[in-house]
Scaffold this motif. Structure first.
Motif, PDB file in Angstrom:
ATOM      1  N   LEU A 504      33.240  52.563 120.383  1.00 17.45           N
ATOM      2  CA  LEU A 504      32.771  51.193 120.130  1.00 17.45           C
ATOM      3  C   LEU A 504      33.781  50.444 119.269  1.00 17.45           C
ATOM      4  CD1 LEU A 504      30.654  48.936 120.112  1.00 17.45           C
ATOM      5  CD2 LEU A 504      29.501  50.106 118.232  1.00 17.45           C
ATOM      6  N   LEU A 505      34.269  49.319 119.810  1.00 21.65           N
ATOM      7  CA  LEU A 505      35.161  48.419 119.074  1.00 21.65           C
ATOM      8  C   LEU A 505      34.339  47.218 118.623  1.00 21.65           C
ATOM      9  CD1 LEU A 505      38.271  48.455 121.444  1.00 21.65           C
ATOM     10  CD2 LEU A 505      38.205  49.355 119.118  1.00 21.65           C
ATOM     11  N   ASP A 506      34.098  47.112 117.318  1.00 23.24           N
ATOM     12  CA  ASP A 506      33.302  46.014 116.792  1.00 23.24           C
ATOM     13  C   ASP A 506      34.208  44.942 116.191  1.00 23.24           C
ATOM     14  OD1 ASP A 506      30.487  45.034 115.887  1.00 23.24           O
ATOM     15  OD2 ASP A 506      31.734  44.922 114.080  1.00 23.24           O
ATOM     16  N   GLY A 507      33.832  43.687 116.363  1.00 23.30           N
ATOM     17  CA  GLY A 507      34.659  42.575 115.907  1.00 23.30           C
ATOM     18  C   GLY A 507      34.991  42.624 114.429  1.00 23.30           C
ATOM     19  N   ARG A 511      38.825  43.677 112.452  1.00 23.59           N
ATOM     20  CA  ARG A 511      39.515  42.738 111.550  1.00 23.59           C
ATOM     21  C   ARG A 511      39.832  43.355 110.189  1.00 23.59           C
ATOM     22  NH1 ARG A 511      40.284  37.407 112.589  1.00 23.59           N
ATOM     23  NH2 ARG A 511      39.437  36.567 114.536  1.00 23.59           N
ATOM     24  N   HIS A 512      39.330  44.535 109.920  1.00 17.84           N
ATOM     25  CA  HIS A 512      39.690  45.221 108.682  1.00 17.84           C
ATOM     26  C   HIS A 512      41.005  45.982 108.819  1.00 17.84           C
ATOM     27  CE1 HIS A 512      36.270  44.400 106.122  1.00 17.84           C
ATOM     28  NE2 HIS A 512      35.440  44.661 107.122  1.00 17.84           N
ATOM     29  N   GLY A 513      41.450  46.201 110.048  1.00 17.35           N
ATOM     30  CA  GLY A 513      42.657  46.987 110.240  1.00 17.35           C
ATOM     31  C   GLY A 513      43.631  46.327 111.190  1.00 17.35           C
ATOM     32  N   LEU A 514      43.439  46.595 112.488  1.00 15.33           N
ATOM     33  CA  LEU A 514      44.366  46.111 113.511  1.00 15.33           C
ATOM     34  C   LEU A 514      44.625  44.616 113.404  1.00 15.33           C
ATOM     35  CD1 LEU A 514      45.958  46.640 116.188  1.00 15.33           C
ATOM     36  CD2 LEU A 514      43.818  46.168 117.399  1.00 15.33           C
ATOM     37  N   ASN A 515      43.586  43.828 113.155  1.00 16.24           N
ATOM     38  CA  ASN A 515      43.710  42.368 113.185  1.00 16.24           C
ATOM     39  C   ASN A 515      43.466  41.739 111.820  1.00 16.24           C
ATOM     40  OD1 ASN A 515      44.210  42.621 115.886  1.00 16.24           O
ATOM     41  ND2 ASN A 515      42.166  42.024 116.551  1.00 16.24           N
ATOM     42  N   LYS A 516      43.767  42.460 110.745  1.00 18.65           N
ATOM     43  CA  LYS A 516      43.518  41.930 109.408  1.00 18.65           C
ATOM     44  C   LYS A 516      44.417  40.744 109.073  1.00 18.65           C
ATOM     45  CE  LYS A 516      44.672  44.435 105.896  1.00 18.65           C
ATOM     46  NZ  LYS A 516      44.782  45.586 104.971  1.00 18.65           N
ATOM     47  N   VAL A 532      42.660  43.286 121.077  1.00 15.97           N
ATOM     48  CA  VAL A 532      41.511  44.144 121.374  1.00 15.97           C
ATOM     49  C   VAL A 532      41.519  44.528 122.857  1.00 15.97           C
ATOM     50  CG1 VAL A 532      38.991  44.210 121.518  1.00 15.97           C
ATOM     51  CG2 VAL A 532      40.103  43.262 119.490  1.00 15.97           C
ATOM     52  N   GLY A 533      41.847  43.578 123.719  1.00 16.64           N
ATOM     53  CA  GLY A 533      41.904  43.868 125.148  1.00 16.64           C
ATOM     54  C   GLY A 533      42.920  44.953 125.469  1.00 16.64           C
ATOM     55  N   GLU A 534      44.089  44.883 124.826  1.00 14.59           N
ATOM     56  CA  GLU A 534      45.111  45.904 125.053  1.00 14.59           C
ATOM     57  C   GLU A 534      44.637  47.279 124.590  1.00 14.59           C
ATOM     58  OE1 GLU A 534      47.725  45.657 126.735  1.00 14.59           O
ATOM     59  OE2 GLU A 534      48.328  43.546 126.789  1.00 14.59           O
ATOM     60  N   VAL A 535      43.971  47.330 123.419  1.00 16.64           N
ATOM     61  CA  VAL A 535      43.442  48.601 122.914  1.00 16.64           C
ATOM     62  C   VAL A 535      42.366  49.137 123.854  1.00 16.64           C
ATOM     63  CG1 VAL A 535      42.152  49.687 121.040  1.00 16.64           C
ATOM     64  CG2 VAL A 535      44.017  48.122 120.515  1.00 16.64           C
ATOM     65  N   ALA A 536      41.473  48.253 124.299  1.00 18.73           N
ATOM     66  CA  ALA A 536      40.403  48.670 125.206  1.00 18.73           C
ATOM     67  C   ALA A 536      40.984  49.216 126.503  1.00 18.73           C
ATOM     68  CB  ALA A 536      39.473  47.490 125.487  1.00 18.73           C
ATOM     69  N   ARG A 537      42.033  48.602 126.999  1.00 18.64           N
ATOM     70  CA  ARG A 537      42.666  49.088 128.238  1.00 18.64           C
ATOM     71  C   ARG A 537      43.232  50.490 128.049  1.00 18.64           C
ATOM     72  NH1 ARG A 537      47.682  49.364 130.100  1.00 18.64           N
ATOM     73  NH2 ARG A 537      48.532  48.178 128.339  1.00 18.64           N
ATOM     74  N   LEU A 538      43.899  50.715 126.913  1.00 17.88           N
ATOM     75  CA  LEU A 538      44.462  52.042 126.648  1.00 17.88           C
ATOM     76  C   LEU A 538      43.353  53.095 126.553  1.00 17.88           C
ATOM     77  CD1 LEU A 538      47.217  51.144 124.011  1.00 17.88           C
ATOM     78  CD2 LEU A 538      47.575  51.881 126.380  1.00 17.88           C
ATOM     79  N   MET A 539      42.241  52.741 125.919  1.00 20.23           N
ATOM     80  CA  MET A 539      41.123  53.678 125.813  1.00 20.23           C
ATOM     81  C   MET A 539      40.505  53.955 127.179  1.00 20.23           C
ATOM     82  SD  MET A 539      39.205  52.576 122.291  1.00 20.23           S
ATOM     83  CE  MET A 539      39.880  53.090 120.698  1.00 20.23           C
ATOM     84  N   ALA A 549      32.180  44.500 120.977  1.00 19.26           N
ATOM     85  CA  ALA A 549      31.220  43.470 120.556  1.00 19.26           C
ATOM     86  C   ALA A 549      31.980  42.391 119.798  1.00 19.26           C
ATOM     87  CB  ALA A 549      30.131  44.089 119.683  1.00 19.26           C
ATOM     88  N   PHE A 550      32.313  41.309 120.513  1.00 24.04           N
ATOM     89  CA  PHE A 550      33.091  40.203 119.951  1.00 24.04           C
ATOM     90  C   PHE A 550      32.470  38.890 120.418  1.00 24.04           C
ATOM     91  CE2 PHE A 550      35.927  43.759 120.061  1.00 24.04           C
ATOM     92  CZ  PHE A 550      36.693  43.646 118.913  1.00 24.04           C
ATOM     93  N   ILE A 551      32.520  37.895 119.554  1.00 22.52           N
ATOM     94  CA  ILE A 551      32.077  36.569 120.006  1.00 22.52           C
ATOM     95  C   ILE A 551      32.891  36.155 121.221  1.00 22.52           C
ATOM     96  CG2 ILE A 551      31.910  34.118 119.402  1.00 22.52           C
ATOM     97  CD1 ILE A 551      31.456  34.942 116.505  1.00 22.52           C
ATOM     98  N   SER A 552      34.208  36.361 121.155  1.00 22.81           N
ATOM     99  CA  SER A 552      35.144  36.000 122.249  1.00 22.81           C
ATOM    100  C   SER A 552      34.697  34.711 122.928  1.00 22.81           C
ATOM    101  CB  SER A 552      35.272  37.135 123.257  1.00 22.81           C
ATOM    102  OG  SER A 552      34.034  37.644 123.680  1.00 22.81           O
TER     103      SER A 552
END
Length: 639
Positions: A504-507, A511-516, A532-539, A549-552
């Motif tokens: 689970l990738l939560d918004g 933002r505490h790490g990858l997108n801080k 996030v999309g790139e990470v999700a694709r790799l997973m 779970a992102f507002i996106s």
């Protein structure tokens, strides 16, 4: 009724008229064509000049002339004389304001050449219209009011003309009658312009003193008012200037494929416009980007087969082999093919009232290719007045900058300096289909050539099979407070009990790490989703069921992530909660801060949320519980 005898005077007259018409058409058919633009600052006399050219070349019908004379008297701007600008300024707003707003195209011809002239606007706010007219021109007539000299728009239009590849420049110093045909005034303006032209790379131009209103140095006859000027008249220069029509023929063969022509099983050809070089049966050609080669067997036009076709001709080319070739590919000389890359540096002219959004995906059209492209934050913006390179985070309407462009797949191109056809592109907004920018490619980025995909022996399908599941991305989107994270958590718990491999990738967590380093501006939100999309694709490549779970809030970015994954592996889950309900929950107190103006760019308050148009799953949180929503999603996933 019997046929008229050949001695009948009426018959003979008709025959002579027909012969004259045929001769006239044949004469004009063999003339070369020059496309040129007139540009400069407001009220420099562009429309008047074109009207004068049309008048002097006898391209005005008697009823048009009568209407022009009547309009001139009614408007009264020229003291009762003909106001030639009214021939071109067709919009009511143009006539009322005495300015050009839209691009007006006019055709005229002389005994030596045919012309298509574009009268482009002088106002800075209509710079995009000027670029439109310049994009197909061979020559630019830069007008300067002799009373005012070189102005800001003179510099802007000269820079743009040079940027879009116009190499023939005429500096028409207009309204010489209003300065007493003074040579010193003319010489000073030419010297001033020459200094600026050298700074932007214009190495040669032709200065001509003219009066569009009086007609001085417009036609072939030299004006008695400027005995000190010994150069050509404007029309003489336009008739004799050597247009680069042969240059494209001297280059290597290039033909962007527009259409695969296959009317039956016995015929297969590739249709397109030859942009450079020539082609004939027996030539070896290469299809780019695939690299497949073959030999030309036939070159066909609507009038039959050709022994050879050259740049500027529309043809259908047949090949000896059944190579894979479709619209968007480029057929080229086998020994000298163009480049292919997915990252390059370009000059970009922004043409939309909405600012450029770095990271957002736009459609990029180059020749017959259409790909998805993202524009990075500009390297710099160019101040065309001072030629300074200014720091910029975006480009506004009529802004000009140098940017890096990344496409979702390699495109075939050449630097714009070498090929307008394969070096110039436009950007189209994916939502509105409006053209928002025009660009010229400088070169491909080295990293595009040096970074290659590494072939892996264990495939994504094998990873998923080992986990006994189908990899996918469940993309939860909805307003803050809609319940995305709560439902996503419940879905993961249920899948875990079913021995499914998930993550689970939560918004908030991301933002505490990858997108801080990212904020909440529109550009930062786009970059947040891209990462996030790139990470999700790799997973997903690892065989996992990825839950996000992102507002996106923007459709374009959700579509961008969808395009990263194989078809069927992106499931958009719209947690559809009315704004009033989400705001009433306000678990984190964010809506309250946003309403108080303490939280800027908050989705639903001062930043838009674009609802999915056709999500795979829609959850109405006002009509079902979290448990029911999770079960609905899992049923759809494990069906």
């Amino acid at each position: 009724m019997a046929d008229a005898p050949v001695t009948d005077p009426v018959y003979q007259t008709d025959a002579l008229i027909a012969e004259d018409i045929d001769a006239y058409l044949a004469q004009h058919q063999n003339k070369t064509l020059l496309r040129f633009i007139t540009c400069g600052s407001v009220d420099d006399g562009k429309s008047t000049l074109i009207g004068r050219l049309l008048y002097d070349s006898k391209m005005i019908f008697e009823d048009q002339l009568a209407a022009l004379e009547a309009d001139s008297k009614r408007v009264g701007t020229q003291g009762g004389e003909i106001d030639f600008a009214l021939l071109v300024d067709g919009l009511t707003a143009e006539r009322e304001q005495g300015i050009t707003i839209d691009v007006a195209y006019r055709f005229f011809a002389t005994e030596k050449r045919k012309f298509i002239v574009a009268d482009t606007p002088g106002h800075e706010q209509y710079t995009r219209n000027m670029v439109t007219g310049a994009s197909t021109a061979d020559l630019a007539v830069i007008l300067i009011d002799a009373r005012k000299g070189v102005l800001t728009q003179t510099r802007r239009h000269s820079f743009l003309a040079h940027l879009v590849g116009i190499r023939h420049i005429v500096l028409a110093v207009n309204k010489m009658d209003l300065v007493g045909y003074d040579q010193a005034t003319f010489d000073a303006i030419v010297a001033d312009y020459r200094q600026f032209a050298a700074e932007i790379g214009i190495t040669a131009f032709t200065p001509i003193p003219i009066s569009g209103f009086k007609g001085d140095n417009i036609t072939t006859a030299p004006s008695a008012n400027t005995p000190w000027y010994t150069g050509p008249s404007l029309i003489h220069h336009l008739e004799t200037v050597e247009v680069d029509t042969t240059t494209a023929q001297g280059l290597a063969f290039r033909m962007p494929v527009q259409w695969v022509n296959r009317p039956n099983l016995d015929f297969r050809g590739f249709s397109g416009l030859i942009t450079s070089g020539s082609v004939k049966p027996g030539d070896a050609v290469r299809i780019v980007p695939s690299g497949k080669t073959s030999t030309v067997t036939r070159v066909i036009t609507m009038n039959g087969d050709l022994d050879e076709a050259v740049a500027g001709e529309a043809v259908t080319v047949c090949l000896a082999d059944e190579v894979d070739c479709s619209r968007g590919d480029v057929m080229a000389a086998a020994g000298d093919p163009p480049e292919s890359a997915d990252q390059f540096e370009a000059n970009l002219i922004w043409m939309s009232e909405q600012d450029l959004i770095p990271g957002r995906a736009y459609w990029l059209k180059l020749a017959t290719q259409t790909v998805s492209a993202t524009i990075h934050q500009p390297k710099y913006e160019i101040d065309v007045n001072s030629l300074e390179h200014l720091a910029a985070k975006t480009l506004k309407l009529n802004g000009i900058g140098v940017v890096e462009v990344t496409t979702d797949k390699p495109i075939t191109f050449e630097p714009y300096a070498a090929s307008k056809a394969l070096g110039g592109f436009i950007l189209i907004d994916k939502l509105t289909n409006a053209t928002v920018g025009a660009g010229t490619i400088n070169f491909s980025l080295r990293r595009a050539q040096n970074v290659h995909w590494q072939a892996l022996e264990i495939t994504r399908e094998q990873h998923a099979a080992m986990k006994n599941q189908q990899a996918c991305v469940l993309w939860f989107t909805g307003l803050s407070g809609s319940g995305k994270s709560t439902i996503a958590n419940m879905v993961e718990k249920k899948l875990h009990r079913m021995n499914r491999h998930t993550f689970l990738l939560d918004g908030d967590n991301v933002r505490h790490g990858l997108n801080k380093d990212l904020g909440f501006t529109e550009a930062d939100r786009i970059e947040n989703i891209r990462r996030v999309g790139e990470v999700a694709r790799l997973m997903a490549d690892a065989g996992l069921i990825v839950i996000t779970a992102f507002i996106s809030p923007f459709r374009a970015e959700r579509d961008m992530v969808r395009a990263m994954l194989p078809e069927g592996e992106f499931l958009e889950v719209h947690v559809d909660t009315p704004l009033a309900v989400a705001e009433a929950r306000d678990v984190k107190g964010l809506y309250k801060k946003a309403r108080a103006g303490q939280l800027k760019n908050f989705t639903g308050i001062d930043s838009p949320y674009e609802e999915p148009e056709s999500p795979e799953i829609r959850i109405d949180t006002t009509a079902m519980t979290v448990e029911q929503a999770a079960d609905l999603i899992i049923d759809r996933l494990i069906k």
